[in-house]
Design a protein around this motif. Structure first.
Motif, short mmCIF file in Angstrom:
data_model
loop_
_atom_site.label_atom_id
_atom_site.label_comp_id
_atom_site.label_asym_id
_atom_site.label_seq_id
_atom_site.Cartn_x
_atom_site.Cartn_y
_atom_site.Cartn_z
N ILE A 17 36.94 30.18 51.69
CA ILE A 17 39.11 30.61 52.11
C ILE A 17 39.80 31.25 51.00
O ILE A 17 40.58 32.06 51.89
CB ILE A 17 40.01 28.95 51.33
N ALA A 18 39.64 31.52 50.09
CA ALA A 18 39.76 32.52 49.36
C ALA A 18 39.80 34.08 49.28
O ALA A 18 40.81 34.69 49.83
CB ALA A 18 39.58 32.09 47.84
N SER A 19 39.04 34.33 50.08
CA SER A 19 37.99 35.40 50.71
C SER A 19 38.52 35.58 51.49
O SER A 19 39.30 36.71 52.11
CB SER A 19 36.74 35.59 50.70
N PHE A 20 39.41 34.49 52.58
CA PHE A 20 39.75 34.48 53.86
C PHE A 20 40.88 34.99 53.84
O PHE A 20 41.69 35.92 54.30
CB PHE A 20 39.97 33.45 54.10
N LEU A 21 41.87 34.45 52.89
CA LEU A 21 43.43 34.61 52.23
C LEU A 21 43.00 35.99 51.64
O LEU A 21 44.21 37.00 51.66
CB LEU A 21 43.50 34.11 51.42
N PHE A 22 42.42 36.90 50.66
CA PHE A 22 41.97 38.08 50.02
C PHE A 22 42.08 38.93 51.46
O PHE A 22 42.67 40.18 51.51
CB PHE A 22 41.06 38.25 48.78
N ALA A 23 41.49 38.83 52.25
CA ALA A 23 41.23 39.69 53.16
C ALA A 23 42.52 39.99 54.00
O ALA A 23 42.96 40.95 54.74
CB ALA A 23 39.96 38.84 54.22
N LEU A 24 43.25 38.67 53.86
CA LEU A 24 44.52 38.90 54.96
C LEU A 24 45.65 39.61 53.85
O LEU A 24 46.38 39.98 54.44
CB LEU A 24 45.15 37.51 55.39
N THR A 25 45.06 39.39 53.05
CA THR A 25 46.29 40.53 52.31
C THR A 25 46.31 41.82 52.88
O THR A 25 46.89 42.67 52.01
CB THR A 25 45.96 39.89 50.41
N MET A 26 44.89 42.12 52.45
CA MET A 26 44.70 43.75 52.82
C MET A 26 45.28 44.04 53.93
O MET A 26 45.86 45.28 54.04
CB MET A 26 42.96 43.63 52.69
N VAL A 27 45.06 42.99 54.84
CA VAL A 27 45.31 43.25 56.45
C VAL A 27 46.69 43.83 56.78
O VAL A 27 46.99 44.67 56.82
CB VAL A 27 45.29 42.22 57.24
N PHE A 28 47.72 42.58 55.32
CA PHE A 28 48.85 42.84 55.48
C PHE A 28 49.21 44.16 55.18
O PHE A 28 50.71 44.69 55.09
CB PHE A 28 50.19 42.14 54.88
N ALA A 29 48.62 45.15 53.65
CA ALA A 29 48.72 45.24 52.99
C ALA A 29 48.18 47.31 54.22
O ALA A 29 49.00 48.39 53.92
CB ALA A 29 47.95 45.91 51.97
N LYS A 30 47.64 46.75 54.74
CA LYS A 30 47.46 48.00 55.84
C LYS A 30 48.21 48.24 56.90
O LYS A 30 49.28 49.49 56.85
CB LYS A 30 46.30 47.64 56.54
N LEU A 31 49.14 46.98 56.55
CA LEU A 31 50.00 47.23 58.30
C LEU A 31 51.70 47.76 57.69
O LEU A 31 52.26 48.87 58.52
CB LEU A 31 50.17 45.65 58.31
N LEU A 32 51.42 47.31 56.23
CA LEU A 32 53.03 48.23 55.47
C LEU A 32 52.80 49.09 54.84
O LEU A 32 53.33 50.00 55.14
CB LEU A 32 52.85 46.97 54.25
N SER A 33 51.46 49.69 55.12
CA SER A 33 51.03 51.66 54.89
C SER A 33 51.39 52.07 55.73
O SER A 33 51.30 53.53 55.31
CB SER A 33 49.30 51.38 54.61
N HIS A 34 51.74 51.56 56.96
CA HIS A 34 52.19 52.77 57.75
C HIS A 34 53.83 53.27 57.68
O HIS A 34 54.30 54.24 58.73
CB HIS A 34 52.27 52.33 58.85
N SER A 35 54.61 52.41 57.12
CA SER A 35 55.82 52.50 56.78
C SER A 35 56.46 52.87 55.15
O SER A 35 57.50 53.34 55.36
CB SER A 35 57.07 51.48 56.84
N MET A 36 55.30 52.45 54.03
CA MET A 36 55.84 52.84 53.08
C MET A 36 54.37 53.29 51.69
O MET A 36 53.13 52.71 52.53
CB MET A 36 56.20 51.18 52.16
N GLY A 37 54.67 53.77 51.02
CA GLY A 37 53.34 54.63 49.88
C GLY A 37 52.69 52.95 49.79
O GLY A 37 53.61 52.25 49.89
N SER A 38 51.11 53.29 48.39
CA SER A 38 50.74 52.69 48.56
C SER A 38 51.84 51.84 47.22
O SER A 38 51.24 50.35 46.46
CB SER A 38 49.18 52.84 48.03
N VAL A 39 52.33 53.08 46.40
CA VAL A 39 52.79 52.12 44.90
C VAL A 39 54.28 50.47 45.56
O VAL A 39 54.34 49.86 44.86
CB VAL A 39 53.61 52.92 44.73
#
Length: 293
Positions: A17-39
Motif C-alpha cells: 500500500i505504501a509503495s502504491f501511495l508513493f508512486a501516486l505521489t510521483m504521479v501528482f508531482a509529475k502532473l504539477l511539473s507541467h505548471s511549476m518547478g521542482s522547487v
C-alpha cells in the motif's frame, strides 16, 4: 511485535500500500511539473506534510532527550536537497527512471555506514554494492549528464539523511526528526524561490525556479500529493512494525513496478533493455543489501 505468518503478511500488505501511495505521489508531482518547478513541488509537498505532523503533535506532544541539534538540522537540510533532486528527476525523466535512481539509496547507505559509522561491510554486501554501481552505469548509459548526476545525487543525499537519522533515534522522538525535515522542506524552497526571482543558474537548475501561483487542477494535485505522501509514510512505518526489515525492504521495490505502470499511463516511453537491465541490477543490489543487514 513477535513475527508470525499473519503479522508478516500484514507487513507485506502495508508495504505494498505504501509503495502504491508513493508512486501516486510521483504521479501528482509529475502532473504539477507541467505548471511549476521542482522547487515549488517540494515546497507544497512539505507544507501539507508539516500541517499533518503538526496535527499529530497537538494530539500527542513530543518528548525529547535532545543533545544533537546540529545533526538534526543537518538531516533536515540534506533531506530537503535530496527531495529537490528527486522531484527534478521526476519532472525531467520517466517515473520508472526517477524511482530507480532514488532506489540507489541502500547502496550509498551501506558505504556511509562503513565509512562514517565504522560498520563492517561483509563480502556479500560488498558484491551487492558493486552490482548496484554497475546497474547505475547501465541506467545512465555511461553518460554522466546533468539528469543522471541529479538522480545519483538524490540517492546519495537520501542515504546521508537516513544515516544521520540512525544517530538521532536515541535522542529525539521520530516526529521531531520528521518535523525538522518538513520545516527545512518549507523554508529552503521558499528562500530558493525568492533567489530565483533575481538570478538563474544552469548548475543549480534543480534548486532554482520562481514561484508560480497554482491554478485550477493544480490545487487538487497538490492536496493529493501531500495526502498520498503522508499516508505512504504511515503505511511504511506500519509495515516495519509488523514484518522484518529485510522482508519489508525487499517488498518496497514494488514501487518501481507501480511507478512504471503509472508512467506508461502518463505517456512515458517504455524503458530500453539497457535501462531495464540497469534497474534490475540496482534492485538486486538493494535486496541483497537488505538481506545482508
Amino acid at each position: 511485535m513477535i513475527s508470525s505468518p499473519n503479522t508478516t503478511r500484514r507487513g507485506i500488505a502495508f508495504m505494498l500500500i505504501a509503495s502504491f501511495l508513493f508512486a501516486l505521489t510521483m504521479v501528482f508531482a509529475k502532473l504539477l511539473s507541467h505548471s511549476m518547478g521542482s522547487v515549488e513541488v517540494t515546497f507544497w509537498r512539505n507544507a501539507i506534510g508539516l500541517a499533518l505532523i503538526g496535527a499529530f503533535i497537538l494530539h500527542k506532544p513530543i518528548r525529547n532527550i535532545g543533545g544533537k541539534p546540529v545533526t538534526l538540522i543537518f538531516r533536515g537540510v540534506v533531506g530537503t536537497v535530496a527531495l529537490l533532486a528527486f522531484f527534478y528527476t521526476v519532472s525531467a525523466t520517466s517515473l520508472s527512471n526517477a524511482i530507480v535512481y532514488a532506489k540507489t539509496e541502500p547502496i550509498f547507505t551501506a558505504l556511509l555506514a562503513f565509512l562514517v559509522l565504522g560498520e563492517k561491510l561483509k563480502p556479500n554486501a560488498l558484491i551487492a554494492v558493486f552490482i548496484g554501481f554497475a546497474g547505475v552505469a547501465m541506467l545512465s548509459g555511461m553518460e554522466m549528464g546533468y539528469l543522471h548526476v541529479m538522480g545519483i545525487l538524490c540517492g546519495f543525499l537520501s542515504a546521508l539523511a537516513y544515516t544521520s537519522v540512525r544517530s538521532l533515534k536515541s535522542y529525539y522522538d521520530e516526529r521531531t526528526v520528521v518535523l525538522s525535515f518538513m520545516i527545512s522542506g518549507v523554508v529552503i524552497p521558499l528562500i530558493l524561490m525568492v533567489v530565483a526571482e533575481y538570478t538563474t543558474s544552469e548548475l543549480f537548475a534543480f534548486a532554482l525556479s520562481p514561484f508560480t501561483m497554482p491554478m485550477g487542477m493544480d490545487w487538487l494535485w497538490i492536496a493529493l500529493m501531500g495526502i498520498s505522501a503522508a499516508y505512504g509514510q504511515i503505511y511504511m512505518t506500519r509495515a516495519y512494525f509488523y514484518a522484518k526489515a529485510g522482508i519489508v525492504s525487499t517488498v518496497s521495490y514494488s514501487v518501481v513496478l507501480f511507478a512504471t505502470f503509472f508512467g506508461v499511463l502518463l505517456g512515458d516511453v517504455l524503458p530500453t533493455p539497457m535501462v531495464i537491465g540497469g534497474g534490475v541490477m540496482i534492485i538486486l543490489s538493494g535486496v541483497l543489501l537488505s538481506r545482508a543487514k
